[in-house]
Scaffold this motif. Sequence first.
Motif, PDB file in Angstrom:
ATOM      1  N   UNK A  31       0.423  -1.310   0.107  1.00  0.00           N
ATOM      2  CA  UNK A  31       0.327  -0.068  -0.059  1.00  0.00           C
ATOM      3  C   UNK A  31       0.654   1.449   0.174  1.00  0.00           C
ATOM      4  N   UNK A  32       1.188   1.547   0.761  1.00  0.00           N
ATOM      5  CA  UNK A  32       1.610   3.036   1.511  1.00  0.00           C
ATOM      6  C   UNK A  32       3.587   2.809   0.777  1.00  0.00           C
ATOM      7  N   UNK A  33       3.903   1.454   0.822  1.00  0.00           N
ATOM      8  CA  UNK A  33       5.523   1.172   0.459  1.00  0.00           C
ATOM      9  C   UNK A  33       5.230   0.328  -0.786  1.00  0.00           C
ATOM     10  N   UNK A  34       6.883  -0.290  -1.646  1.00  0.00           N
ATOM     11  CA  UNK A  34       6.915  -0.825  -2.320  1.00  0.00           C
ATOM     12  C   UNK A  34       7.944  -2.309  -1.759  1.00  0.00           C
ATOM     13  N   UNK A  35       8.043  -3.311  -2.270  1.00  0.00           N
ATOM     14  CA  UNK A  35       8.958  -4.740  -1.904  1.00  0.00           C
ATOM     15  C   UNK A  35       9.870  -4.119  -1.797  1.00  0.00           C
ATOM     16  N   UNK A  36      10.254  -5.645  -1.694  1.00  0.00           N
ATOM     17  CA  UNK A  36      11.802  -5.398  -1.648  1.00  0.00           C
ATOM     18  C   UNK A  36      12.945  -5.034  -2.884  1.00  0.00           C
ATOM     19  N   UNK A  37      13.999  -4.245  -2.990  1.00  0.00           N
ATOM     20  CA  UNK A  37      14.918  -3.962  -3.917  1.00  0.00           C
ATOM     21  C   UNK A  37      15.737  -5.477  -4.697  1.00  0.00           C
ATOM     22  N   UNK A  38      15.202  -5.643  -5.595  1.00  0.00           N
ATOM     23  CA  UNK A  38      15.256  -6.869  -7.108  1.00  0.00           C
ATOM     24  C   UNK A  38      14.246  -7.900  -7.371  1.00  0.00           C
ATOM     25  N   UNK A  39      12.948  -7.370  -6.614  1.00  0.00           N
ATOM     26  CA  UNK A  39      12.018  -8.028  -6.929  1.00  0.00           C
ATOM     27  C   UNK A  39      10.832  -7.511  -8.007  1.00  0.00           C
ATOM     28  N   UNK A  40      10.239  -8.059  -8.418  1.00  0.00           N
ATOM     29  CA  UNK A  40       9.256  -7.503  -8.609  1.00  0.00           C
ATOM     30  C   UNK A  40       8.103  -6.305  -8.816  1.00  0.00           C
ATOM     31  N   UNK A  41       8.172  -6.831  -7.474  1.00  0.00           N
ATOM     32  CA  UNK A  41       7.614  -6.219  -5.865  1.00  0.00           C
ATOM     33  C   UNK A  41       7.704  -4.658  -5.315  1.00  0.00           C
ATOM     34  N   UNK A  42       9.426  -4.407  -5.769  1.00  0.00           N
ATOM     35  CA  UNK A  42      10.361  -4.033  -5.791  1.00  0.00           C
ATOM     36  C   UNK A  42      10.429  -2.340  -6.726  1.00  0.00           C
TER      37      UNK A  42
END
Length: 303
Positions: free
Chosen positions: A274-285
């Motif tokens: 919601x308010x932040x993306x996923x981990x760097x290097x992942x699609x959700x990032x």
Amino acid sequence: MKNILVILLTFSTLVSCKNNTNDNGNLNIVTTTTLITDLVTHIGGDKLNIQGLMGTGVDPHLYKASEGDVTKLVNADLIFYGGLHLEGKLVEVFEKMQSQNLQTIAVSDALDPKTLIGSDNFASNYDPHIWFDVKNWERITAYVVKKLSETDPENKIIFEANGRKYLEDLKALDAEIIATINTLPREKRILVTAHDAFNYFGKAYGFEVVGLQGLSTATEAGVMDVQNLANFIIAKKIKAIFVESSVPKRTIEALQAAVNSKKYTVEIGGTLFSDALGNDGTPEGTYIGMFKHNVNTIVNALK
């Protein structure tokens, strides 16, 4: 309050000795949320020195600046932040910077206020979760390209080319989102989450959205909120509810327990960003990967 006073005193000291030098001659850019960092990175590429204040899973509503953050802010050529009181505890810092003629840019200024969703829970009187309508993000992309080009005209051609490419990607994302959502019957398009971050998503893509907490995670859900929402879930025969990556999952787990205690089973359909993306290097990032993840998670759980 004490933290804010310390930060502002630190800020005042550092302004007098601001140092804009860097090894590669690029603009120093500071961004607040991971969403804005991702956007500016797509546009600026290796022509900018970009530092994001907030990392994966960080809640911008509750984020407090450290003295190290203030050093980054003071030495920045441009600061991009969400605005609309998204970064509630940084508002005084940004106001202080503006009074010192340091350039801060709220990406929400790209949008016509008439298109914003009203909210009594924020001092801006608007819901700040504007990124959950891809068309808003397209307008914000164009706005960031414009601001970077004005500040660094030597790289204007590069910023504009990168911006055009990213806008094409966003239009493709929007079409993919709509196609995926169209596989879900309209009567099942009810999204229950930890807090009200998805109102722009609901408005743009035809979902009824209900958050257990208010628009800001600074507010807590009460017992009556949980019970009322539990009754709503049962009445609407909702199959799944969702946790959020930047919000403690205990609130949604309490809601699930309340529903189950009434002899109705509701599943936790997965985790949404919601308010932040996923981990760097992942699609959700990335913004695009995050949005695809969210829509696929929602549709698959509610089908």
